[in-house]
Design a protein around this motif. Structure first.
Motif, PDB file in Angstrom:
ATOM      1  N   GLY A   1      11.555   3.458  21.744  1.00  0.00           N
ATOM      2  CA  GLY A   1      10.118   3.354  21.870  1.00  0.00           C
ATOM      3  C   GLY A   1       9.152   3.927  21.635  1.00  0.00           C
ATOM      4  N   ILE A   2       9.004   5.434  21.468  1.00  0.00           N
ATOM      5  CA  ILE A   2       7.977   6.292  21.350  1.00  0.00           C
ATOM      6  C   ILE A   2       8.487   5.964  19.825  1.00  0.00           C
ATOM      7  N   HIS A   3       9.532   6.217  19.157  1.00  0.00           N
ATOM      8  CA  HIS A   3      10.117   5.895  17.439  1.00  0.00           C
ATOM      9  C   HIS A   3       9.193   4.401  17.059  1.00  0.00           C
ATOM     10  N   ALA A   4       9.263   3.615  17.591  1.00  0.00           N
ATOM     11  CA  ALA A   4       9.017   2.196  17.436  1.00  0.00           C
ATOM     12  C   ALA A   4       7.294   2.091  17.554  1.00  0.00           C
ATOM     13  N   VAL A   5       6.519   2.937  18.322  1.00  0.00           N
ATOM     14  CA  VAL A   5       5.137   3.377  18.238  1.00  0.00           C
ATOM     15  C   VAL A   5       4.240   3.254  17.445  1.00  0.00           C
ATOM     16  N   ALA A   6       5.351   4.344  16.870  1.00  0.00           N
ATOM     17  CA  ALA A   6       5.016   5.090  15.701  1.00  0.00           C
ATOM     18  C   ALA A   6       5.223   4.314  14.090  1.00  0.00           C
ATOM     19  N   GLY A   7       6.337   3.575  14.203  1.00  0.00           N
ATOM     20  CA  GLY A   7       6.029   2.418  12.941  1.00  0.00           C
ATOM     21  C   GLY A   7       4.692   0.955  13.864  1.00  0.00           C
ATOM     22  N   SER A   8       4.633   0.850  14.658  1.00  0.00           N
ATOM     23  CA  SER A   8       3.353   0.200  14.622  1.00  0.00           C
ATOM     24  C   SER A   8       2.498   0.789  14.259  1.00  0.00           C
ATOM     25  N   ILE A   9       1.952   2.347  14.565  1.00  0.00           N
ATOM     26  CA  ILE A   9       0.506   3.265  13.951  1.00  0.00           C
ATOM     27  C   ILE A   9       0.770   2.621  12.794  1.00  0.00           C
ATOM     28  N   GLY A  10       1.961   2.860  11.594  1.00  0.00           N
ATOM     29  CA  GLY A  10       1.880   2.930  10.397  1.00  0.00           C
ATOM     30  C   GLY A  10       1.370   1.395   9.859  1.00  0.00           C
ATOM     31  N   ILE A  11       1.629   0.335  10.695  1.00  0.00           N
ATOM     32  CA  ILE A  11       1.948  -1.564  10.366  1.00  0.00           C
ATOM     33  C   ILE A  11       0.564  -1.830  10.848  1.00  0.00           C
ATOM     34  N   ALA A  12      -0.103  -1.108  12.119  1.00  0.00           N
ATOM     35  CA  ALA A  12      -1.670  -1.481  12.254  1.00  0.00           C
ATOM     36  C   ALA A  12      -2.695  -0.003  11.001  1.00  0.00           C
ATOM     37  N   ALA A  13      -2.493   0.553  11.029  1.00  0.00           N
ATOM     38  CA  ALA A  13      -3.273   2.022   9.754  1.00  0.00           C
ATOM     39  C   ALA A  13      -3.282   0.943   8.398  1.00  0.00           C
ATOM     40  N   ALA A  14      -2.360   0.813   8.346  1.00  0.00           N
ATOM     41  CA  ALA A  14      -2.307   0.790   6.637  1.00  0.00           C
ATOM     42  C   ALA A  14      -3.186  -0.921   6.123  1.00  0.00           C
ATOM     43  N   PRO A  15      -3.505  -1.500   6.873  1.00  0.00           N
ATOM     44  CA  PRO A  15      -4.398  -2.838   6.149  1.00  0.00           C
ATOM     45  C   PRO A  15      -5.171  -1.830   7.092  1.00  0.00           C
ATOM     46  N   PHE A  16      -6.196  -1.223   7.393  1.00  0.00           N
ATOM     47  CA  PHE A  16      -7.427  -0.768   7.948  1.00  0.00           C
ATOM     48  C   PHE A  16      -7.974   0.119   6.293  1.00  0.00           C
ATOM     49  N   ILE A  17      -7.103   1.564   6.687  1.00  0.00           N
ATOM     50  CA  ILE A  17      -6.813   2.298   5.287  1.00  0.00           C
ATOM     51  C   ILE A  17      -7.389   1.921   4.011  1.00  0.00           C
ATOM     52  N   THR A  18      -6.121   0.499   4.062  1.00  0.00           N
ATOM     53  CA  THR A  18      -6.232  -0.316   2.741  1.00  0.00           C
ATOM     54  C   THR A  18      -7.717  -1.014   2.350  1.00  0.00           C
ATOM     55  N   GLY A  19      -8.450  -1.915   3.328  1.00  0.00           N
ATOM     56  CA  GLY A  19      -9.247  -2.908   3.633  1.00  0.00           C
ATOM     57  C   GLY A  19     -10.301  -1.366   3.481  1.00  0.00           C
ATOM     58  N   ALA A  20     -10.195  -0.418   3.349  1.00  0.00           N
ATOM     59  CA  ALA A  20     -12.008  -0.124   3.964  1.00  0.00           C
ATOM     60  C   ALA A  20     -11.396   1.133   2.139  1.00  0.00           C
ATOM     61  N   ILE A  21     -10.540   1.096   1.051  1.00  0.00           N
ATOM     62  CA  ILE A  21     -10.519   2.081  -0.302  1.00  0.00           C
ATOM     63  C   ILE A  21     -10.908   0.691  -0.696  1.00  0.00           C
ATOM     64  N   LEU A  22     -10.098  -0.369  -0.617  1.00  0.00           N
ATOM     65  CA  LEU A  22     -10.343  -1.728  -0.848  1.00  0.00           C
ATOM     66  C   LEU A  22     -12.186  -1.927  -1.506  1.00  0.00           C
ATOM     67  N   SER A  23     -12.737  -1.780  -0.482  1.00  0.00           N
ATOM     68  CA  SER A  23     -14.445  -2.122  -0.522  1.00  0.00           C
ATOM     69  C   SER A  23     -15.160  -1.487  -1.192  1.00  0.00           C
ATOM     70  N   GLN A  24     -14.295  -0.308  -2.150  1.00  0.00           N
ATOM     71  CA  GLN A  24     -14.715   0.777  -2.767  1.00  0.00           C
ATOM     72  C   GLN A  24     -14.226   1.344  -3.951  1.00  0.00           C
ATOM     73  N   LEU A  25     -12.854   0.755  -4.178  1.00  0.00           N
ATOM     74  CA  LEU A  25     -12.004   1.005  -5.137  1.00  0.00           C
ATOM     75  C   LEU A  25     -11.470   0.046  -5.363  1.00  0.00           C
ATOM     76  N   ASP A  26     -10.846   0.136  -6.390  1.00  0.00           N
ATOM     77  CA  ASP A  26      -9.777  -0.350  -7.470  1.00  0.00           C
ATOM     78  C   ASP A  26      -8.408  -0.862  -5.942  1.00  0.00           C
ATOM     79  N   TRP A  27      -7.181  -1.904  -6.341  1.00  0.00           N
ATOM     80  CA  TRP A  27      -6.266  -2.001  -5.109  1.00  0.00           C
ATOM     81  C   TRP A  27      -4.673  -0.529  -5.875  1.00  0.00           C
ATOM     82  N   ARG A  28      -4.949   0.222  -6.171  1.00  0.00           N
ATOM     83  CA  ARG A  28      -3.792   0.804  -6.274  1.00  0.00           C
ATOM     84  C   ARG A  28      -4.350   2.344  -5.813  1.00  0.00           C
ATOM     85  N   TYR A  29      -5.265   2.329  -5.627  1.00  0.00           N
ATOM     86  CA  TYR A  29      -6.004   3.864  -5.017  1.00  0.00           C
ATOM     87  C   TYR A  29      -5.332   3.957  -3.281  1.00  0.00           C
TER      88      TYR A  29
END
Length: 409
Positions: A133-161
């Motif tokens: 379960g702990i291992h699975a939660v870590a995967g969910s953190i990555g799943i949840a964090a990636a769109p947020f971080i990517t969206g924040a970067i895209l608001s200022q920079l190119d999709w490559r960053y």
């Protein structure tokens, strides 16, 4: 749990978070890539399918290597490979190079699940379901964090960053892995030691592989639901009336928030797997309840749709820790890598078709139709779990009939 085991669990969690983060960057940058290269949804979905298909298909040969080389060593190779592939995507000069880098990213990411889960299953801990379960939660953190971080970067920079940032994080995790020793019991099989079958001896003859096929069938159908819903959540939210101005930052944040509910589901899925006597009852409940939620998402809009998406995320993500525990109990340690490799090969490999087929469906019928179709897939998955339960019951009856020991009345 010993100090080394805790560090290995941390390593598995870091790798899991990064593994899914790499796969979840693409759905958020899908729009800018589509615009830059003039793709249709089918075309850009096919680019994503390259990584997703390799993410699944590569798990099978990875499982074989894990049983020979050892899960911890393979996990380190996977971390370095994912980081360098992400760097290549961020620096891509052409579509052809990007697809090649996506291919490599999917192949190296495919190592994680059979390697990490085999490693956790070999640890001598009392509450193994909790560790899953702990291992699975870590995967969910990555799943949840990636769109947020990517969206924040895209608001200022190119999709490559976003790919460049996660390449750096992946290299840091890979060097951390190099510092950890390989404990006894996680080494490769010693020369001359007997080979062990993938299924336990206590299963009655004629039923073992049928049960395993039904189990993997449920995983394959879950893969369609998992990949289909996650890939097109941002597209769904962009058309949602509650999505305000539809900016990359807002859509990425909304996707991350909805997927964060999955972390709660995965933790309690691990806890439940320690308590459930018949764990397949848990997976059957998940699919039966997911079907109406998926159909409801397809027929609603606004806040109602967002609530249903949150409930779906909470429910669906409980599946993996329970299923991982079922596989750990149904297989022998020396063949654990192969068992997880086959399971996740089907889950992510078969599920990858949801990206391209879903893109085709969106081009013709709209994104809402995809979620209605996924409701039907959930019903089929419930049927696969029901078959698994029936076969397990028949196997238990056959064991009683084959047992020569007189039964007490």
């Amino acid at each position: 749990m010993s100090r080394i085991q805790r560090h290995l669990l941390i390593l598995a969690c870091l790798s899991h978070a990064l593994c899914h983060a790499y796969m979840l960057i693409f759905p958020v940058v899908l729009g800018p890539i589509k615009q830059q290269y003039g793709f249709s949804f089918l075309g850009v979905g096919t680019v994503g399918m390259v990584a997703y298909f390799c993410f699944g298909l590569g798990a099978m040969p990875a499982g074989l290597l894990i049983d020979k080389v050892g899960p911890k060593r393979m996990l380190t190779i996977g971390l370095f490979g994912m980081a360098l592939s992400s760097l290549a995507i961020g620096l891509t000069p052409s579509v052809a190079f990007m697809m090649l880098a996506m291919f490599a990213l999917g192949c190296f990411a495919s190592i994680h699940h059979p390697a990490a889960l085999a490693m956790i299953s070999m640890m001598k801990v009392e509450r193994k379901g909790r560790a899953f379960g702990i291992h699975a939660v870590a995967g969910s953190i990555g799943i949840a964090a990636a769109p947020f971080i990517t969206g924040a970067i895209l608001s200022q920079l190119d999709w490559r960053y976003p790919y460049l940032l996660f390449a750096l994080l992946g290299l840091m995790a890979a060097f951390f892995s190099l510092q950890l020793p390989v404990p006894e019991g996680l080494e490769r099989r010693a020369p001359g030691s007997p080979k062990l079958d993938a299924l336990p001896e206590q299963t009655a003859p004629g039923y073992a592989y049928q049960i395993f096929v039904a189990l993997c069938g449920a995983s394959a159908l879950f893969g369609l639901i998992y990949r289909g819903t996650l890939t097109y959540f941002p597209t769904l939210f962009a058309q949602n009336g509650a999505a305000l101005n539809g900016s990359h930052l807002w859509i990425g944040s909304l996707t991350g928030l909805i997927l964060a509910f999955g972390a709660i589901g995965q933790f309690y899925g691990g806890v439940a797997s320690d308590r459930l006597k018949t764990k397949a009852h848990g997976t059957l409940f998940i699919f039966v309840m997911s079907a109406p939620l998926l159909v409801g998402i397809g027929f609603t809009q606004g806040v109602t749709q967002l609530i249903l998406c949150g409930l779906l995320s909470l429910l669906v993500f409980t599946f993996q820790p329970i299923q991982n525990h079922i596989i750990a109990e149904a297989t022998k340690q020396r063949r654990r890598g192969v068992a997880y490799g086959v399971n996740y090969g089907l889950l992510f490999g078969f599920g990858s078709f949801a990206a391209s087929v879903g893109g085709w469906g969106i081009d013709r019928f709209g994104v809402h139709a995809i979620y209605v179709c996924m409701g039907g897939v959930a019903i089929l998955a419930a049927g696969a779990v029901a078959a698994q339960l029936i076969l397990s019951h028949r196997s238990a009856l056959a064991e009683v009939n084959l047992d020569p020991t007189p039964q007490q009345m």
